[in-house]
Structures are given as structure tokens and as C-alpha cells.
Motif scaffolding. Structure first.
Motif, PDB file in Angstrom:
ATOM      1  N   GLU A 111       0.854  -1.184   0.000  1.00 13.30           N
ATOM      2  CA  GLU A 111       0.000   0.000   0.000  1.00 13.30           C
ATOM      3  C   GLU A 111       0.895   1.242   0.000  1.00 13.30           C
ATOM      4  O   GLU A 111       1.905   1.276   0.692  1.00 13.30           O
ATOM      5  CB  GLU A 111      -0.853  -0.050   1.286  1.00 13.30           C
ATOM      6  CG  GLU A 111      -1.684   1.158   1.547  1.00 13.30           C
ATOM      7  CD  GLU A 111      -2.408   1.083   2.904  1.00 13.30           C
ATOM      8  OE1 GLU A 111      -2.323   0.043   3.596  1.00 13.30           O
ATOM      9  OE2 GLU A 111      -3.043   2.086   3.266  1.00 13.30           O
ATOM     10  N   ILE A 112       0.512   2.242  -0.779  1.00 11.32           N
ATOM     11  CA  ILE A 112       1.264   3.503  -0.810  1.00 11.32           C
ATOM     12  C   ILE A 112       0.427   4.584  -0.132  1.00 11.32           C
ATOM     13  O   ILE A 112      -0.757   4.737  -0.434  1.00 11.32           O
ATOM     14  CB  ILE A 112       1.590   3.936  -2.257  1.00 11.32           C
ATOM     15  CG1 ILE A 112       2.198   2.770  -3.061  1.00 11.32           C
ATOM     16  CG2 ILE A 112       2.510   5.158  -2.259  1.00 11.32           C
ATOM     17  CD1 ILE A 112       3.594   2.396  -2.714  1.00 11.32           C
ATOM     18  N   LEU A 113       1.060   5.311   0.784  1.00  9.51           N
ATOM     19  CA  LEU A 113       0.372   6.388   1.503  1.00  9.51           C
ATOM     20  C   LEU A 113       1.080   7.710   1.254  1.00  9.51           C
ATOM     21  O   LEU A 113       2.294   7.742   1.039  1.00  9.51           O
ATOM     22  CB  LEU A 113       0.387   6.133   3.012  1.00  9.51           C
ATOM     23  CG  LEU A 113      -0.321   4.895   3.524  1.00  9.51           C
ATOM     24  CD1 LEU A 113       0.672   3.759   3.719  1.00  9.51           C
ATOM     25  CD2 LEU A 113      -1.011   5.193   4.839  1.00  9.51           C
ATOM     26  N   ASP A 114       0.313   8.780   1.311  1.00  3.26           N
ATOM     27  CA  ASP A 114       0.887  10.116   1.227  1.00  3.26           C
ATOM     28  C   ASP A 114       1.170  10.664   2.613  1.00  3.26           C
ATOM     29  O   ASP A 114       0.356  10.517   3.531  1.00  3.26           O
ATOM     30  CB  ASP A 114      -0.100  11.071   0.536  1.00  3.26           C
ATOM     31  CG  ASP A 114       0.016  11.040  -0.981  1.00  3.26           C
ATOM     32  OD1 ASP A 114       1.035  10.527  -1.494  1.00  3.26           O
ATOM     33  OD2 ASP A 114      -0.905  11.528  -1.655  1.00  3.26           O
ATOM     34  N   ILE A 115       2.318  11.325   2.747  1.00  2.00           N
ATOM     35  CA  ILE A 115       2.622  12.124   3.938  1.00  2.00           C
ATOM     36  C   ILE A 115       2.334  13.579   3.585  1.00  2.00           C
ATOM     37  O   ILE A 115       2.772  14.057   2.539  1.00  2.00           O
ATOM     38  CB  ILE A 115       4.111  11.976   4.332  1.00  2.00           C
ATOM     39  CG1 ILE A 115       4.430  10.536   4.739  1.00  2.00           C
ATOM     40  CG2 ILE A 115       4.478  12.953   5.437  1.00  2.00           C
ATOM     41  CD1 ILE A 115       5.915  10.283   5.003  1.00  2.00           C
ATOM     42  N   ASP A 116       1.606  14.258   4.446  1.00  2.00           N
ATOM     43  CA  ASP A 116       1.310  15.667   4.189  1.00  2.00           C
ATOM     44  C   ASP A 116       2.612  16.470   4.155  1.00  2.00           C
ATOM     45  O   ASP A 116       3.352  16.527   5.152  1.00  2.00           O
ATOM     46  CB  ASP A 116       0.381  16.208   5.288  1.00  2.00           C
ATOM     47  CG  ASP A 116       0.019  17.660   5.055  1.00  2.00           C
ATOM     48  OD1 ASP A 116      -0.480  17.990   3.960  1.00  2.00           O
ATOM     49  OD2 ASP A 116       0.249  18.481   5.967  1.00  2.00           O
ATOM     50  N   ARG A 117       2.883  17.059   3.000  1.00  2.00           N
ATOM     51  CA  ARG A 117       4.170  17.699   2.778  1.00  2.00           C
ATOM     52  C   ARG A 117       4.372  18.920   3.674  1.00  2.00           C
ATOM     53  O   ARG A 117       5.446  19.126   4.258  1.00  2.00           O
ATOM     54  CB  ARG A 117       4.261  18.115   1.303  1.00  2.00           C
ATOM     55  CG  ARG A 117       5.536  18.869   0.912  1.00  2.00           C
ATOM     56  CD  ARG A 117       5.466  19.326  -0.549  1.00  2.00           C
ATOM     57  NE  ARG A 117       5.463  18.191  -1.453  1.00  2.00           N
ATOM     58  CZ  ARG A 117       6.579  17.637  -1.955  1.00  2.00           C
ATOM     59  NH1 ARG A 117       7.764  18.126  -1.616  1.00  2.00           N
ATOM     60  NH2 ARG A 117       6.503  16.619  -2.783  1.00  2.00           N
ATOM     61  N   GLU A 118       3.350  19.738   3.779  1.00  2.33           N
ATOM     62  CA  GLU A 118       3.517  21.040   4.437  1.00  2.33           C
ATOM     63  C   GLU A 118       3.787  20.926   5.927  1.00  2.33           C
ATOM     64  O   GLU A 118       4.484  21.758   6.503  1.00  2.33           O
ATOM     65  CB  GLU A 118       2.270  21.896   4.218  1.00  2.33           C
ATOM     66  CG  GLU A 118       2.097  22.343   2.783  1.00  2.33           C
ATOM     67  CD  GLU A 118       0.834  23.167   2.610  1.00  2.33           C
ATOM     68  OE1 GLU A 118       0.652  24.137   3.360  1.00  2.33           O
ATOM     69  OE2 GLU A 118       0.018  22.823   1.727  1.00  2.33           O
ATOM     70  N   SER A 119       3.215  19.908   6.560  1.00  2.00           N
ATOM     71  CA  SER A 119       3.372  19.818   8.013  1.00  2.00           C
ATOM     72  C   SER A 119       4.454  18.834   8.438  1.00  2.00           C
ATOM     73  O   SER A 119       4.652  18.615   9.627  1.00  2.00           O
ATOM     74  CB  SER A 119       2.036  19.423   8.653  1.00  2.00           C
ATOM     75  OG  SER A 119       1.591  18.182   8.147  1.00  2.00           O
ATOM     76  N   TYR A 120       5.149  18.238   7.488  1.00  6.70           N
ATOM     77  CA  TYR A 120       6.207  17.289   7.846  1.00  6.70           C
ATOM     78  C   TYR A 120       7.399  18.052   8.412  1.00  6.70           C
ATOM     79  O   TYR A 120       7.854  19.039   7.822  1.00  6.70           O
ATOM     80  CB  TYR A 120       6.612  16.498   6.594  1.00  6.70           C
ATOM     81  CG  TYR A 120       7.489  15.291   6.846  1.00  6.70           C
ATOM     82  CD1 TYR A 120       7.070  14.230   7.627  1.00  6.70           C
ATOM     83  CD2 TYR A 120       8.749  15.193   6.247  1.00  6.70           C
ATOM     84  CE1 TYR A 120       7.862  13.113   7.835  1.00  6.70           C
ATOM     85  CE2 TYR A 120       9.552  14.070   6.444  1.00  6.70           C
ATOM     86  CZ  TYR A 120       9.103  13.037   7.231  1.00  6.70           C
ATOM     87  OH  TYR A 120       9.896  11.924   7.423  1.00  6.70           O
ATOM     88  N   ALA A 121       7.899  17.616   9.549  1.00  9.70           N
ATOM     89  CA  ALA A 121       9.034  18.289  10.190  1.00  9.70           C
ATOM     90  C   ALA A 121      10.142  17.273  10.423  1.00  9.70           C
ATOM     91  O   ALA A 121       9.874  16.114  10.735  1.00  9.70           O
ATOM     92  CB  ALA A 121       8.604  18.897  11.520  1.00  9.70           C
ATOM     93  N   LYS A 122      11.373  17.708  10.258  1.00 13.48           N
ATOM     94  CA  LYS A 122      12.485  16.767  10.319  1.00 13.48           C
ATOM     95  C   LYS A 122      13.732  17.445  10.871  1.00 13.48           C
ATOM     96  O   LYS A 122      13.962  18.628  10.636  1.00 13.48           O
ATOM     97  CB  LYS A 122      12.764  16.237   8.903  1.00 13.48           C
ATOM     98  CG  LYS A 122      13.723  15.077   8.859  1.00 13.48           C
ATOM     99  CD  LYS A 122      13.799  14.490   7.463  1.00 13.48           C
ATOM    100  CE  LYS A 122      14.954  13.509   7.392  1.00 13.48           C
ATOM    101  NZ  LYS A 122      15.124  12.955   6.044  1.00 13.48           N
ATOM    102  N   ALA A 123      14.537  16.683  11.580  1.00 14.90           N
ATOM    103  CA  ALA A 123      15.818  17.182  12.070  1.00 14.90           C
ATOM    104  C   ALA A 123      16.797  16.016  12.106  1.00 14.90           C
ATOM    105  O   ALA A 123      16.393  14.849  12.086  1.00 14.90           O
ATOM    106  CB  ALA A 123      15.657  17.780  13.472  1.00 14.90           C
ATOM    107  N   LEU A 124      18.082  16.333  12.142  1.00 17.50           N
ATOM    108  CA  LEU A 124      19.122  15.313  12.175  1.00 17.50           C
ATOM    109  C   LEU A 124      19.982  15.479  13.406  1.00 17.50           C
ATOM    110  O   LEU A 124      20.308  16.600  13.792  1.00 17.50           O
ATOM    111  CB  LEU A 124      20.018  15.422  10.935  1.00 17.50           C
ATOM    112  CG  LEU A 124      19.364  15.173   9.585  1.00 17.50           C
ATOM    113  CD1 LEU A 124      20.381  15.400   8.473  1.00 17.50           C
ATOM    114  CD2 LEU A 124      18.808  13.755   9.521  1.00 17.50           C
TER     115      LEU A 124
END
Lengths: 121, 121, 121
Positions: free
Chosen positions: B105-118
Motif C-alpha cells: 500500500e502507498i500512503l501520502d505524507i502531508d508535505r507542508e506539516s512534515y518536520a524533520k531534524a538530524l
């Protein structure tokens, strides 16, 4: 609603999952977006089997998903994800020599078909 | 991004989950859809409590979810799910006498609210 | 399709997850929405690490997600969630002194990119 789901890889032994959940719940309460603190239902799952990319070198990740009844604006969603990411970034200490990706994702729960009941007071 | 999540029922003892994740990550790199191999974050969870249908007869399943930042075309999504299904089909040997359903199954992640850090390098 | 996923907190020791899955699968078959009973793939996960809200007092939850190939009407989705919630409400006895939230959520699976194969008969 809301539902928070945190996954973290097993190579992050100093991550205190229960502390993380309480801090994230506190951040959600502080957002003012939720009318009752006890509506916030959070869980954490440690991932024993995982793989980042295809190369060598130890890597891990923490992935938080926050599911909200549909209808909130993109700005509110971004504020919520940023505030949760700030909590996650502050969860260290992180193990030396491990590259760790931290991600927060916001999902919509279909409002019309969501069903709920309470047991006990 | 992307996030891959594989579930498999506990009645598939010969399924090597770590091998499965590496092969699926390799398939995703080979798709050319992702700029950095280390962006691919995959995990596998063995399901100890499960139920297929309502009848008797031993049944199991493998379910792969691939979550992508929103914006990819239906054609690309179908190519990705087909390539992951091919990997899963090749994960045998499968136990005799067990009917096994394999799903991607392929799902979409909402682009605008995705937050990321390293953390780390 | 469909995929049912039940989470329940570890402070509900009398919840029989395997019984719950069979009853929910029976409810889904009885809905008449699914052509083959063996298409229904259900799993249950006990949550050992969880947190409801920010206050004191013992709380727990059961959260059911039902993922359906996209295309069903809001009315059908609501009927399905109500029928699953009725099953969950009937899963007691519930522990005294624990406030338990029961939730059912319906999700869409992207139809075009869903891939499936069968092993065995």
C-alpha cells in the motif's frame, strides 16, 4: 483524538519513551488546540527490526505521527509538528557515532466516520 | 521520507525480516525516486495476534506500507508498489499448507506539516 | 483489503485480543461490504508504553483502525465504524477504576497503487 504514535529504533538506549510521551502530551495541551487533556492518547513502540538506507554505518530514527480529526489549517498543523519536533530534539543524550533522523508527521482522521465511546468515568 | 513499514504474521517462520528490509530499501534506491539512500527508513513488525477472515484453515499475510511525501504521480506510486511486491513475493520459502496474502500500500505524507531534524553527522 | 488494526493498552488485562479480532471480522462479514471473508486481515497489538493526557488517574484506550480501498460512501463508513465500536464496547469486563476510551477510525487505501499477490491456495 488526537492520537500520537512514536516509533524509535532500538539503538537509542537512552531514549526514555515514557518521558517523551508525557512531554509531547504537555506540548499538545500547551498548543491550546485540544479542549480536554485526557483526549490526548499517546503510545510508543520500540523498533527491534529496522533498516536505514542501504549503506553501512549505524543509523537510527524517531518517527512521531500525530493524527487529528480533519479540519485544522496547514498553519496549525505545522505549528503542532514543529512543537513536537522540538520535544523530540530535546530527548537526548543521543548515542555517539549514530546518525539519528527525527521526523514528525501530521495525519487527518476522517471526521464523519470516527466513532468513540467511554467506559468508566 | 520515505518510510516503509512491513507487518508479517508469526506463522511465517522462514521470513527473514532484516533481509526483506534491505532488499526493499535496495528496490527503492533502484527506483531513482529518492535522492539519498539514507532517507529510506524501514521497519518490520511481527504480528503475534492476528486473524484472517472467519473460517478455519491456516492463513497469514505480509503487509507493506510505503509512505511518501505527497506529490508523486499515480504511475510512479504503482511502479513502486509493484517493485516492492516483487521483493515480497521472492521472500520465501513459504510454509506448506498456509495461504499467505501479500499486500503493498502507498500512503501520502502531508508535505507542508512534515518536520524533520538530524542528530549526528 | 480490508485491513483491521487494533491497539489496546496493557492496563486492560481482561481484554481477549483474539476473541476481539474474530468478533470484529464477523461483524465485517455481516456488513455485506466484502465479497470474501478471507480478504479481512486483522491484527492486534498490546501497547506497553502509553500515556493518556497529562493528569494522574489510571486511563487506557482501545483504538481500532479499519483501512478500506477508497470509494466507499460516508454512510457505509459510518455504519462500519459503529458496528466495530459496538463489538469493542462488548469486550468487557473492564477493570474497575480505569477510564477507558474506545475509538474506531476508518481510513482509505489508495486504490490505484494497491498491489496484492497470493501464495498457496
Amino acid at each position: 483524538m488526537p492520537h500520537l504514535h512514536m516509533e524509535y529504533t532500538a539503538n537509542l538506549p537512552e531514549l526514555k519513551a515514557e518521558v517523551a510521551l508525557l512531554r509531547m502530551n504537555n506540548a499538545l495541551v500547551a498548543s491550546g488546540q485540544f479542549s480536554a487533556e485526557h483526549d490526548i492518547k499517546s503510545r510508543a513502540v520500540k523498533l527491534e527490526t529496522f533498516r536505514v538506507g542501504t549503506g553501512i554505518g549505524e543509523q537510527g530514527f524517531v518517527h512521531v505521527k500525530l493524527a487529528l480529526i480533519s479540519g485544522r489549517s496547514p498553519e496549525i498543523k505545522k505549528q503542532l509538528s514543529d512543537s513536537l519536533l522540538a520535544v523530540v530534539q530535546d530527548l537526548g543524550p543521543w548515542p555517539a557515532g549514530v546518525s539519528v533522523q527525527l521526523c514528525v508527521e501530521i495525519l487527518d482522521i476522517d471526521r464523519e466516520s470516527y466513532a468513540k465511546a467511554l467506559i468508566g468515568q
